[in-house]
Design a protein around this motif. Structure first.
Motif, PDB file in Angstrom:
ATOM      1  N   ILE A 108       0.866  -1.172   0.000  1.00 22.98           N
ATOM      2  CA  ILE A 108       0.000   0.000   0.000  1.00 22.98           C
ATOM      3  C   ILE A 108       0.904   1.223   0.000  1.00 22.98           C
ATOM      4  O   ILE A 108       1.863   1.288   0.782  1.00 22.98           O
ATOM      5  N   PHE A 109       0.632   2.194  -0.861  1.00 27.29           N
ATOM      6  CA  PHE A 109       1.484   3.373  -0.900  1.00 27.29           C
ATOM      7  C   PHE A 109       0.682   4.597  -1.324  1.00 27.29           C
ATOM      8  O   PHE A 109      -0.267   4.500  -2.105  1.00 27.29           O
ATOM      9  N   ALA A 110       1.061   5.734  -0.777  1.00 25.26           N
ATOM     10  CA  ALA A 110       0.387   6.992  -1.077  1.00 25.26           C
ATOM     11  C   ALA A 110       0.787   7.477  -2.465  1.00 25.26           C
ATOM     12  O   ALA A 110       1.928   7.296  -2.902  1.00 25.26           O
ATOM     13  N   VAL A 111      -0.171   8.099  -3.168  1.00 27.41           N
ATOM     14  CA  VAL A 111       0.080   8.649  -4.501  1.00 27.41           C
ATOM     15  C   VAL A 111      -0.554  10.039  -4.584  1.00 27.41           C
ATOM     16  O   VAL A 111      -1.322  10.449  -3.710  1.00 27.41           O
ATOM     17  N   ASP A 112      -0.253  10.763  -5.647  1.00 22.45           N
ATOM     18  CA  ASP A 112      -0.877  12.059  -5.871  1.00 22.45           C
ATOM     19  C   ASP A 112      -2.369  11.887  -6.143  1.00 22.45           C
ATOM     20  O   ASP A 112      -2.809  10.844  -6.638  1.00 22.45           O
ATOM     21  N   ASP A 113      -3.122  12.930  -5.873  1.00 20.90           N
ATOM     22  CA  ASP A 113      -4.575  12.859  -6.007  1.00 20.90           C
ATOM     23  C   ASP A 113      -5.040  12.607  -7.432  1.00 20.90           C
ATOM     24  O   ASP A 113      -6.150  12.110  -7.646  1.00 20.90           O
ATOM     25  N   ASP A 114      -4.207  12.941  -8.426  1.00 25.17           N
ATOM     26  CA  ASP A 114      -4.633  12.754  -9.809  1.00 25.17           C
ATOM     27  C   ASP A 114      -4.237  11.390 -10.379  1.00 25.17           C
ATOM     28  O   ASP A 114      -4.534  11.087 -11.536  1.00 25.17           O
ATOM     29  N   MET A 115      -3.592  10.553  -9.576  1.00 25.16           N
ATOM     30  CA  MET A 115      -3.284   9.196 -10.020  1.00 25.16           C
ATOM     31  C   MET A 115      -4.545   8.340  -9.945  1.00 25.16           C
ATOM     32  O   MET A 115      -5.235   8.325  -8.932  1.00 25.16           O
ATOM     33  N   HIS A 116      -4.825   7.629 -11.035  1.00 26.63           N
ATOM     34  CA  HIS A 116      -6.052   6.833 -11.140  1.00 26.63           C
ATOM     35  C   HIS A 116      -5.670   5.403 -11.497  1.00 26.63           C
ATOM     36  O   HIS A 116      -4.901   5.170 -12.443  1.00 26.63           O
ATOM     37  N   ALA A 117      -6.192   4.435 -10.759  1.00 33.76           N
ATOM     38  CA  ALA A 117      -5.803   3.043 -10.963  1.00 33.76           C
ATOM     39  C   ALA A 117      -6.091   2.572 -12.384  1.00 33.76           C
ATOM     40  O   ALA A 117      -5.313   1.810 -12.970  1.00 33.76           O
ATOM     41  N   ARG A 118      -7.180   3.044 -12.963  1.00 38.09           N
ATOM     42  CA  ARG A 118      -7.538   2.613 -14.314  1.00 38.09           C
ATOM     43  C   ARG A 118      -6.991   3.546 -15.389  1.00 38.09           C
ATOM     44  O   ARG A 118      -6.276   3.118 -16.298  1.00 38.09           O
ATOM     45  N   PHE A 119      -7.287   4.837 -15.277  1.00 36.84           N
ATOM     46  CA  PHE A 119      -7.006   5.752 -16.379  1.00 36.84           C
ATOM     47  C   PHE A 119      -5.550   6.192 -16.446  1.00 36.84           C
ATOM     48  O   PHE A 119      -5.098   6.677 -17.493  1.00 36.84           O
ATOM     49  N   SER A 120      -4.801   6.048 -15.361  1.00 37.28           N
ATOM     50  CA  SER A 120      -3.380   6.403 -15.389  1.00 37.28           C
ATOM     51  C   SER A 120      -2.505   5.259 -15.885  1.00 37.28           C
ATOM     52  O   SER A 120      -1.315   5.454 -16.138  1.00 37.28           O
ATOM     53  N   ALA A 121      -3.062   4.073 -16.028  1.00 35.55           N
ATOM     54  CA  ALA A 121      -2.289   2.927 -16.507  1.00 35.55           C
ATOM     55  C   ALA A 121      -1.906   3.131 -17.967  1.00 35.55           C
ATOM     56  O   ALA A 121      -2.730   3.551 -18.786  1.00 35.55           O
TER      57      ALA A 121
END
Length: 258
Positions: A108-121
């Motif tokens: 588990i790790f923190a990411v920026d608010d604009d990181m998206h599991a689906r659309f940032s891939a």
């Protein structure tokens, strides 16, 4: 979202007992169980967003979700505050204690608010496994076939597939997508100690696409069609011209890149 922290969660799962990733009515899914475990651990309702959907009985050796959890408050709060402070450092152990044996959280790790599991891939990879001798340890983990297909012919056809971008012929019908275009960057068959495996990577995949591609390549490998006939199938944009979807048990989502 204000006053929240976005986290990515990496997990893997054996899909044998589940009706895929995405929550469905009257069916047990991986997302449903993960949401429940997170809500229990953090003592508040938590909803996950997955990197994509996997179908019933499909496995994932690497899968990512994101969640938005309230920012941890200063130390000294109540039970909910303490749960947030311990997350994500103790979240992996806590989630794995709550989840069944066939779902495992890796990190588990923190990411920026604009990181998206689906659309940032930017790229996803799948493998399809086939074996040729009865093996109880491969049951529900690989597709059992009697005869070895011709790998050279199938790799010839796989190279042809990589020349195209519109894969309507390999898509499940009536799906709500804006385009059937995908950029395949790798597609090949390899021999393994237990049999053969098809490896494919692309920027995105359509529903049922990999299983339909494998079914079509198996037609080539069995000698039912010549490799060059795959061009006609793709250019027809007609699902009925492609091969039958192979069983879900041999399919694995293996890598997601961001």
């Amino acid at each position: 979202m204000a006053n929240t922290q976005r986290y990515f969660i990496e997990l893997s799962y054996d899909g044998t007992n589940y009706h895929g990733w995405q929550i469905q009515p009257n069916a047990v899914t991986v997302q449903e169980l993960l949401n429940k475990a997170l809500s229990t651990l953090l003592r508040q309702p938590i909803e996950t967003v997955g990197c994509g959907r996997t179908d019933t009985r499909v496995h994932a050796t690497q899968y990512f979700v994101h969640i938005d959890a309230p920012q941890p408050p200063p130390a000294g709060g109540g039970a909910e505050d303490n749960a947030l402070q311990k997350f994500p450092l103790q979240g992996v152990r806590g989630l794995n204690a709550l989840l069944p044996y066939d779902i495992a959280v890796r990190r588990i790790f923190a990411v920026d608010d604009d990181m998206h599991a689906r659309f940032s891939a930017t790229q996803r990879s799948y493998e399809y496994h086939i074996h040729f001798q009865k093996d109880p340890f491969l049951y529900n983990k690989s597709w059992l076939l009697r005869d070895m297909p011709n790998l050279d012919l199938m790799n010839h056809a796989a190279a042809i597939i990589m020349e195209y971008s519109d894969f309507s012929c390999f898509s499940k019908s009536n799906t709500q997508v804006f385009t059937n275009n995908c950029k395949i960057v790798n597609a090949r068959w390899e021999q393994t100690p237990n049999g053969i495996v098809f490896k494919i990577s692309a920027d995105r995949f359509l529903r049922n696409m990999v299983r339909a591609i494998v079914g079509t390549l198996m037609m080539v490998g069995r000698g039912d069609i010549a490799p060059e006939e795959v061009r006609n199938i793709i250019e027809s944009k007609n699902r009925s011209n492609a091969g039958t979807s192979v069983p879900a048990c041999g399919l694995y989502l293996t890598e997601v890149k961001y």
